[in-house]
Design an enzyme around this catalytic site. Structure first.
Site, mmCIF file in Angstrom:
data_model
loop_
_atom_site.group_PDB
_atom_site.id
_atom_site.type_symbol
_atom_site.label_atom_id
_atom_site.label_comp_id
_atom_site.label_asym_id
_atom_site.label_seq_id
_atom_site.Cartn_x
_atom_site.Cartn_y
_atom_site.Cartn_z
ATOM 1 N N GLY A 119 14.182 -13.795 5.689
ATOM 2 C CA GLY A 119 14.377 -12.181 5.531
ATOM 3 C C GLY A 119 14.640 -11.987 4.113
ATOM 4 O O GLY A 119 14.264 -11.619 2.635
ATOM 5 N N ALA A 149 12.035 -15.429 11.153
ATOM 6 C CA ALA A 149 11.614 -16.221 12.187
ATOM 7 C C ALA A 149 12.051 -15.539 13.939
ATOM 8 O O ALA A 149 12.303 -15.377 15.132
ATOM 9 C CB ALA A 149 10.830 -17.438 12.353
ATOM 10 N N HIS A 150 13.191 -15.880 13.266
ATOM 11 C CA HIS A 150 14.327 -15.200 14.380
ATOM 12 C C HIS A 150 14.649 -13.860 15.253
ATOM 13 O O HIS A 150 14.863 -12.738 15.715
ATOM 14 C CB HIS A 150 15.699 -15.449 13.834
ATOM 15 C CG HIS A 150 16.534 -14.849 12.675
ATOM 16 N ND1 HIS A 150 18.057 -13.835 13.561
ATOM 17 C CD2 HIS A 150 16.712 -14.483 11.705
ATOM 18 C CE1 HIS A 150 17.840 -12.769 12.689
ATOM 19 N NE2 HIS A 150 17.444 -13.342 11.336
ATOM 20 N N CYS A 170 23.867 -7.391 9.322
ATOM 21 C CA CYS A 170 24.425 -8.099 8.514
ATOM 22 C C CYS A 170 25.585 -7.246 7.826
ATOM 23 O O CYS A 170 26.002 -8.045 6.827
ATOM 24 C CB CYS A 170 23.396 -8.130 7.022
ATOM 25 S SG CYS A 170 21.948 -9.222 8.112
#
Length: 394
Positions: free
Chosen positions: A72, A201-202, A326
Site C-alpha cells: 500500500g 495484500a496483507h 505504522c
C-alpha cells in the site's frame, strides 16, 4: 482462563492456509523469471496474469489497469508522486485530507519541498470530508485529489462517489487509498469514479510485501522505479511471483466470503460497542456509528493512557492497537483523533480494536471481561483524573 485474542486485523492479517498452499510451488519448483521466454518463465508469467485478472475482477477493473507493487505504501507513493511528476507542467496543486494514512501524507510533505502546494481538507467530528470543502479548495492548477476510502483508525467510510464527481467536473484525477476496504466491503472503481486506487495484500489474509495500484486507462503517471519494462513499463524490477500469486488467491477467497463476513463482523462490532458502553463509564466512541468499516472499533477511555491499556491487555493475551500500526510507537497523539477534535487527554486514552475472520463472540466476551478489570484498576491509580477534570473546565 487466559486465552490469545488477536484484535488488530487493521494492522495486518494472518496468511490463510489456502493462500500459503497456492504460494508454495512458486517459492521452490516454479522459480522462473517471468521475463524469460522459456518454459519456466512462461509458467510464472501465466500465473501472474491469472492473479492480475483476479485483482481486476474484484474491483471491476481491466487486468491491464492493475500494476503490482510492494504494498500500500508504494502504491500511494506511486499514485501521488507519479501523477505530480507527470502533470507538473499543468499545475502543482494537490488536495488531500487531514486524516489520511502517513503513506499519503508523507509523499505530500515531500512534494511540498519540491514546490508543490498541498491543501489538507478538514473533516467533521466523525471523520467525514465535506464535499463543499473540496469544492472550495479547487484551483485552476489542481492536478490531483487523494482521499482515502476508509480510515484505518476510526473506520469512517468516506463519500468517495460524491467527491470524485466533483473531480470529474473539473477534469482532475482522483486517487483513493483503499487499503482498508478492498477484500472487506464492495469496491468498484467505476462506481467510485476513481482514476487510481491503492491495494495491500496483507490486509485481506494475503502475504506482506505485495500490493497493487489500479491506474485507469489513459491516466498520465510517471514510474517511481526505473529499470526493466515490467508492469507495462510502470514499475521496473523482477516481480514478487509468490507474493502476487498469494494476493490473487487471497482476494478470490475474500470476495467469495465478503457478504457473510460483513454481516457477521457488523454484528460482533455492534455487540462489542454496546457492551463496552454499558460496562465502562466515561468511554467515547471515535468515528461514526454508521458508514463505518464492519470490523472497526475505536474507543477513548478517560483518565487512562492508551499505552497502559494496551500493555495490560497484552499481558492478558489480547492484542490491540493505539492507532495506526505504522506509527503507534510515537508518543504524539493520533493526527486522526486531533483532526476530529478529540481532546488531547482522550486522544491519549484511545484504543483501536479491529475484528477479523477468526474473531469469535467468545473472544470478545473474554476481552470485555479483562478490559473492564484493566480500566477499573488503571483508574484507581491514575494521576490524570483530577487533571483531566481541571483541563475540561478551563
Amino acid at each position: 482462563m487466559k486465552r490469545e485474542v488477536y484484535l488488530d486485523y487493521a494492522a495486518t492479517t494472518p496468511l490463510r492456509k489456502e493462500v500459503y498452499e497456492a504460494m508454495k510451488p512458486f517459492l521452490k519448483e516454479k522459480f522462473g523469471n517471468p521475463s524469460s521466454i522459456h518454459h519456466f518463465g512462461r509458467e510464472t508469467r501465466t500465473a501472474i496474469e491469472e492473479a492480475r485478472e483476479k485483482i481486476a475482477k474484484a474491483i471491476g477493473a481491466k487486468s491491464d489497469e492493475i500494476i503490482f507493487t510492494s504494498g500500500g505504501t508504494e502504491s500511494n507513493n506511486m499514485a501521488i508522486k507519479g501523477v505530480a511528476f507527470a502533470l507538473s507542467t499543468k499545475g502543482k496543486h494537490i488536495i488531500t485530507s487531514k486524516v489520511e494514512h502517513h503513506a499519503v501524507l508523507e509523499p505530500c510533505h515531500f512534494l511540498e519541498k519540491l514546490g508543490f502546494e498541498i491543501t489538507y481538507l478538514p473533516v467533521d467530528r466523525e471523520g467525514f470530508v465535506d464535499p463543499d470543502d473540496l469544492k472550495k479548495a479547487l484551483r485552476k492548477d489542481t492536478i490531483l485529489i487523494s482521499i482515502m476510502h476508509a480510515n484505518n483508525e476510526i473506520g469512517t467510510i468516506e463519500p468517495i462517489q460524491e467527491l470524485s464527481k466533483i473531480a470529474k467536473e473539473y477534469d482532475i484525477y482522483f486517487h483513493t487509498d483503499a487499503v482498508q476496504t478492498v477484500g472487506h466491503i464492495p469496491v468498484n472503481v467505476d462506481e467510485l469514479g476513481v482514476d487510481l486506487l491503492s491495494i495491500s495484500a496483507h490486509k485481506f489474509y494475503g502475504p506482506k510485501g505485495v500490493g497493487a495500484l489500479y491506474i485507469r486507462k489513459g491516466t498520465k503517471i510517471h514510474p517511481l522505479i526505473h529499470g526493466g519494462s515490467q508492469e507495462n513499463n510502470k514499475r521496473a524490477g523482477t516481480e514478487n511471483v509468490a507474493g502476487i500469486i498469494g494476493m490473487g488467491k487471497a482476494i478470490e477467497l475474500a470476495i467469495l466470503e465478503m457478504d457473510k463476513e460483513i454481516e457477521r463482523l457488523t454484528e460482533l462490532r455492534d455487540y462489542f460497542i454496546r457492551e463496552v458502553e454499558k460496562r465502562i463509564s466515561d468511554v467515547y466512541l471515535n468515528g461514526p456509528r454508521s458508514n463505518r468499516l464492519p470490523n472497526n472499533i475505536n474507543f477513548s477511555f478517560a483518565y487512562v493512557e492508551g499505552e497502559s491499556i494496551l500493555l495490560h491487555l497484552d499481558l492478558e493475551g489480547v492484542e490491540v492497537s493505539t492507532g495506526s500500526a505504522c506509527s503507534s510507537s510515537s508518543l504524539e497523539p493520533s493526527h486522526v483523533l486531533s483532526a476530529i477534535n478529540v481532546p488531547i487527554e482522550l486522544a491519549h486514552g484511545s484504543i483501536r480494536f479491529t475484528l477479523g475472520l477468526y474473531t469469535t463472540k467468545e473472544d470478545l466476551n473474554y476481552t470485555l471481561d479483562v478490559l473492564e478489570r484493566i480500566i477499573e484498576k488503571l483508574r484507581t491509580i491514575s494521576p490524570y483524573k483530577q487533571e483531566w477534570k481541571i483541563n475540561k473546565k478551563s
